[in-house]
Motif scaffolding. Structure first.
Motif, PDB file in Angstrom:
ATOM      1  N   GLU A  46      65.336 -41.462  30.119  1.00  0.00           N
ATOM      2  CA  GLU A  46      65.230 -40.238  30.407  1.00  0.00           C
ATOM      3  C   GLU A  46      64.864 -39.945  32.212  1.00  0.00           C
ATOM      4  O   GLU A  46      65.501 -38.357  32.631  1.00  0.00           O
ATOM      5  CB  GLU A  46      64.166 -40.435  29.848  1.00  0.00           C
ATOM      6  CG  GLU A  46      64.085 -40.166  28.463  1.00  0.00           C
ATOM      7  CD  GLU A  46      62.966 -39.501  27.404  1.00  0.00           C
ATOM      8  OE1 GLU A  46      62.272 -38.976  27.855  1.00  0.00           O
ATOM      9  OE2 GLU A  46      63.362 -39.936  25.485  1.00  0.00           O
TER      10      GLU A  46
ATOM     11  N   ALA B  17      77.193 -35.989  29.890  1.00  0.00           N
ATOM     12  CA  ALA B  17      77.068 -35.478  31.077  1.00  0.00           C
ATOM     13  C   ALA B  17      78.251 -34.326  30.927  1.00  0.00           C
ATOM     14  O   ALA B  17      77.804 -33.738  31.740  1.00  0.00           O
ATOM     15  CB  ALA B  17      77.416 -36.963  32.168  1.00  0.00           C
TER      16      ALA B  17
ATOM     17  N   ALA C 144      77.540 -40.297  26.075  1.00  0.00           N
ATOM     18  CA  ALA C 144      77.467 -40.508  27.623  1.00  0.00           C
ATOM     19  C   ALA C 144      77.743 -39.826  28.602  1.00  0.00           C
ATOM     20  O   ALA C 144      77.584 -38.757  28.975  1.00  0.00           O
ATOM     21  CB  ALA C 144      76.995 -41.626  28.485  1.00  0.00           C
TER      22      ALA C 144
ATOM     23  N   TRP D 286      68.444 -39.250  33.650  1.00  0.00           N
ATOM     24  CA  TRP D 286      68.996 -38.526  32.862  1.00  0.00           C
ATOM     25  C   TRP D 286      68.426 -37.155  33.451  1.00  0.00           C
ATOM     26  O   TRP D 286      69.166 -36.208  33.769  1.00  0.00           O
ATOM     27  CB  TRP D 286      68.570 -38.141  31.942  1.00  0.00           C
ATOM     28  CG  TRP D 286      70.180 -39.101  30.619  1.00  0.00           C
ATOM     29  CD1 TRP D 286      69.465 -40.544  30.416  1.00  0.00           C
ATOM     30  CD2 TRP D 286      71.434 -38.868  30.317  1.00  0.00           C
ATOM     31  NE1 TRP D 286      70.983 -40.732  29.619  1.00  0.00           N
ATOM     32  CE2 TRP D 286      72.503 -39.944  29.623  1.00  0.00           C
ATOM     33  CE3 TRP D 286      72.718 -37.610  30.814  1.00  0.00           C
ATOM     34  CZ2 TRP D 286      73.665 -40.135  29.021  1.00  0.00           C
ATOM     35  CZ3 TRP D 286      73.220 -37.781  30.191  1.00  0.00           C
ATOM     36  CH2 TRP D 286      74.112 -39.089  29.825  1.00  0.00           C
TER      37      TRP D 286
ATOM     38  N   ILE E  22      75.037 -44.282  34.885  1.00  0.00           N
ATOM     39  CA  ILE E  22      74.383 -44.276  33.779  1.00  0.00           C
ATOM     40  C   ILE E  22      75.445 -44.217  32.164  1.00  0.00           C
ATOM     41  O   ILE E  22      74.858 -45.051  31.342  1.00  0.00           O
ATOM     42  CB  ILE E  22      74.089 -42.135  33.795  1.00  0.00           C
ATOM     43  CG1 ILE E  22      72.982 -42.334  34.286  1.00  0.00           C
ATOM     44  CG2 ILE E  22      73.251 -42.031  32.232  1.00  0.00           C
ATOM     45  CD1 ILE E  22      72.305 -40.858  34.991  1.00  0.00           C
TER      46      ILE E  22
END
Length: 304
Positions: A201, A262, A258, A204, A238
């Motif tokens: 997290e 994103a 992902a 992110w 990521i």
């Protein structure tokens, strides 16, 4: 008529408090003096850091979205205790630890601990830089791979290296403007360590902050400043960590999911930096799901 002023010595008894106790003090007097100083110190800290009315039973370390929750009862903890704990746990104030020696084998402790000791020592002396932090992470990862390639992510998380670097970045204030991400060597190493420690997290949240100003960041690479290239490198780092590696197959479904997540963080208006970041990650994943997969039949390509 002139009034004679009494001498100072006559005012000392009963009017002016006695500041210094006669020395030497016995054990009981020393204990009482320590308790008096401690009580006075806590009283002043309580005044500066009063109890809050809306305290919760848990607190987050480093703000929202970090995924680092430190569970503890706040109602049973004095504000002074929390204040002192925050100071003592700050890595910038940590004292270098001496290397422990095994008297039976005359050898030092595990190399991983030695590497982290070097890191903490440099941090406490103000000598740590992003380049040196990247070097220590690379050394620890190489050491883990040399020992065994199995369960590498689990052992990276257990090393505590990623969390140590993160705490340093926060204590030194470098996480505030994300300039440290311009060191792409550190970025590429730190993201896997944070994922291994269950702190995805945090990465992110960094991506969300960069994405929110994607229309403003420069396309050119500026030393010491996060730019469009940084956004691309962080996004793919990521995305790459979301690849599902399970012997004997590798699935890219998590990586494509992902990428979609994103992409949702990027601004809707036209942004060259955002477009470049998506194209960079898409090209990497396309290559992995086609060219690389051709030589590895066990690879399961993601759903387009």
């Amino acid at each position: 008529m002139v009034v004679r002023t009494p001498p100072l010595n006559s005012l000392r008894k009963g009017f002016l408090p006695q500041i210094h106790h006669p020395l030497p003090l016995n054990k009981r007097e020393s204990q009482r003096l320590l308790e008096s100083i401690t009580t006075s110190f806590r009283k002043n800290l309580d005044k500066e850091h009063p109890f809050e009315t809306n305290e919760t039973s848990t607190k987050r370390l480093g703000g929202p979205g970090t995924g680092m929750v430190e569970s503890q009862s706040m109602t049973s903890s004095r504000p002074t205790d929390r204040h002192l704990r925050a100071i003592l746990s700050n890595p910038l104030f940590a004292q270098p630890r001496s290397t422990t020696v095994d008297t039976t084998t005359s050898a030092t402790v595990t190399p991983l601990n030695a590497h982290l000791d070097v890191f903490h020592s440099a941090v406490s002396k103000g000598l740590m830089t992003t380049r040196r932090a990247a070097g220590i992470l690379a050394t620890i990862r190489s050491q883990l791979l040399a020992e065994s390639p199995n369960n590498i992510r689990q052992r990276m998380g257990a090393s505590g290296a990623g969390l140590s670097v993160l705490r340093w970045l926060r204590a030194s204030g470098q996480e505030n403007d994300l300039r440290f991400l311009s060191d792409h060597a550190l970025l590429k190493l730190l993201v896997p360590f944070l994922y291994a420690a269950g702190l995805q997290e945090v990465t992110w949240s960094w991506l969300a902050q960069l994405a929110s100003r994607a229309t403003e960041i420069e396309l050119e690479t500026v030393p010491g400043k996060a730019g469009a290239r940084t956004l691309s490198v962080l996004m793919y780092a990521i995305i790459n960590e979301n690849t599902e590696i399970e012997s004997p197959s590798v699935s890219l479904d998590g990586s494509f999911a992902a990428l979609e997540q994103a992409h949702s963080l990027l601004p809707r208006e036209k942004s060259p930096a955002a477009t470049a970041a998506v194209r960079y990650s898409w090209a990497k994943l396309s290559w992995a799901s086609t060219v690389d997969a051709a030589g590895t039949p066990e690879t399961i390509c993601g759903s387009f």
